[in-house]
Write a protein that holds these residues in place. Structure first.
Motif, mmCIF file in Angstrom:
data_model
loop_
_atom_site.group_PDB
_atom_site.id
_atom_site.type_symbol
_atom_site.label_atom_id
_atom_site.label_comp_id
_atom_site.label_asym_id
_atom_site.label_seq_id
_atom_site.Cartn_x
_atom_site.Cartn_y
_atom_site.Cartn_z
ATOM 1 N N PHE A 38 5.128 -1.331 -2.541
ATOM 2 C CA PHE A 38 4.265 -1.726 -3.649
ATOM 3 C C PHE A 38 3.978 -3.223 -3.662
ATOM 4 N N LEU A 39 4.774 -4.010 -2.961
ATOM 5 C CA LEU A 39 4.500 -5.439 -2.875
ATOM 6 C C LEU A 39 3.188 -5.703 -2.139
ATOM 7 N N ARG A 127 -8.081 2.360 -9.206
ATOM 8 C CA ARG A 127 -8.295 3.139 -7.982
ATOM 9 C C ARG A 127 -8.768 2.232 -6.846
ATOM 10 N N LYS A 128 -9.646 1.291 -7.163
ATOM 11 C CA LYS A 128 -10.144 0.369 -6.140
ATOM 12 C C LYS A 128 -9.016 -0.498 -5.577
ATOM 13 N N LEU A 129 -8.108 -0.930 -6.450
ATOM 14 C CA LEU A 129 -6.999 -1.782 -6.022
ATOM 15 C C LEU A 129 -6.128 -1.078 -4.992
ATOM 16 N N VAL A 130 -5.834 0.187 -5.233
ATOM 17 C CA VAL A 130 -4.892 0.921 -4.396
ATOM 18 C C VAL A 130 -5.563 1.618 -3.221
ATOM 19 N N HIS A 134 -8.172 -1.367 3.183
ATOM 20 C CA HIS A 134 -7.209 -2.398 3.620
ATOM 21 C C HIS A 134 -5.831 -2.137 3.015
ATOM 22 N N ASN A 135 -5.769 -2.015 1.682
ATOM 23 C CA ASN A 135 -4.484 -1.800 1.008
ATOM 24 C C ASN A 135 -3.883 -0.449 1.348
ATOM 25 N N TRP A 136 -4.715 0.619 1.311
ATOM 26 C CA TRP A 136 -4.161 1.943 1.544
ATOM 27 C C TRP A 136 -3.693 2.121 2.984
ATOM 28 N N GLY A 137 -4.383 1.509 3.930
ATOM 29 C CA GLY A 137 -3.946 1.585 5.324
ATOM 30 C C GLY A 137 -2.529 1.058 5.491
ATOM 31 N N HIS A 140 -0.041 3.363 3.394
ATOM 32 C CA HIS A 140 0.164 4.636 4.077
ATOM 33 C C HIS A 140 1.201 4.488 5.195
ATOM 34 N N LYS A 141 1.059 3.454 6.007
ATOM 35 C CA LYS A 141 2.014 3.203 7.090
ATOM 36 C C LYS A 141 3.404 2.905 6.541
ATOM 37 N N CYS A 142 3.438 2.194 5.414
ATOM 38 C CA CYS A 142 4.722 1.844 4.807
ATOM 39 C C CYS A 142 5.446 3.089 4.302
ATOM 40 N N LEU A 143 4.724 4.021 3.690
ATOM 41 C CA LEU A 143 5.335 5.260 3.191
ATOM 42 C C LEU A 143 5.979 6.048 4.330
#
Length: 248
Positions: A38-39, A127-130, A134-137, A140-143
């Motif tokens: 989340f950071l 929704r745009k923030l998350v 860029h952010n979701w990529g 997603h990898k972090c999860l």
């Protein structure tokens, strides 16, 4: 004498700014640090907050060391010129973030102990923030890297359907580690579901794209699903709502 009083006020204000910033973002970073993915979503706010904390601490030290020497007065004035716009920016960003995390919650299911999560339940700006690429990529990898579905793939792997249905799941587990409730897949294990011909027909008629994205592969599951993004929004919303409650 008047200069000494003014500097005391400046010292006090600097200390208050430092304390406020620490309680909001500092404490928030400690909480979120337990789920460090989340950071990724908080990098701009955390960067500004750390700068504000350093500058407010510096101005407090400058006033405490020797508030009457010209060089300290000059340093203090320069720091204030940097600090004031940063504090304003930080305040606006914090208020904005608090505003966009008000809306949204899980959908209760009739025969499950856990909730489902849909993107449309949350504000457009959140929704745009998350969910921006860029952010979701990165998220997603972090999860996948931290194995966010470990509890279901290992600890609960032998649960029967009844045991699974009566277990509470985190928003991430509900959204990313299993198919949507509305896909009507057949349960095998918490992260292994059988796709029947009837369920495929049902899914196509309801245009649920998450049902096509689901995979029993532990590296895939529903990490690319809209429900996974929605579960992420829910955790993000709850974390920062709690942080603002603590700070206020």
């Amino acid at each position: 004498m008047a200069l000494g009083v003014i500097n005391k006020y400046y010292t006090c204000i600097g200390g208050i700014i430092f304390l406020f910033t620490f309680l909001t973002t500092g404490v928030g970073t400690i909480f979120i640090g337990k789920s460090n993915c989340f950071l990724i979503l908080e990098t701009p706010l955390v960067a500004i907050a750390l700068t504000v904390m350093v500058l407010s601490l510096a101005i407090t030290i400058c006033n405490c060391i020797n508030s009457r020497e010209p060089r300290y007065l000059l340093w203090g004035a320069c720091i204030w010129c940097l600090l004031i716009p940063l504090v304003i920016t930080y305040s606006i960003m914090s208020i904005y973030q608090a505003a966009i995390t008000i809306k949204g919650k899980g959908i209760e299911l009739p025969d499950r102990a856990y909730d489902e999560y849909h993107l449309n339940a949350y504000s457009k700006n959140l929704r745009k923030l998350v969910t921006n690429s860029h952010n979701w990529g990165k998220f997603h990898k972090c999860l996948i890297r931290i194995n966010a579905c470990k509890r279901l793939t290992h600890d609960k792997a032998n649960d029967t359907f009844m045991e699974f249905a009566t277990k509470e799941l985190s928003p991430i587990e509900s959204g990313c580690c299993k198919p949507s409730y509305f896909c009507n897949f057949t349960y095998v294990t918490p992260t292994n579901w059988s796709v029947t011909n009837w369920s495929v027909t049902f899914n196509e008629s309801h245009e649920n794209s998450d049902c096509q994205l689901w995979s029993n592969d532990p590296e895939t599951l529903c990490y690319k699903c809209e429900s996974c993004k929605a579960g992420t929004l829910q955790v993000f919303k709850v974390k920062w709502t709690n942080i603002y409650k603590i700070s206020l």
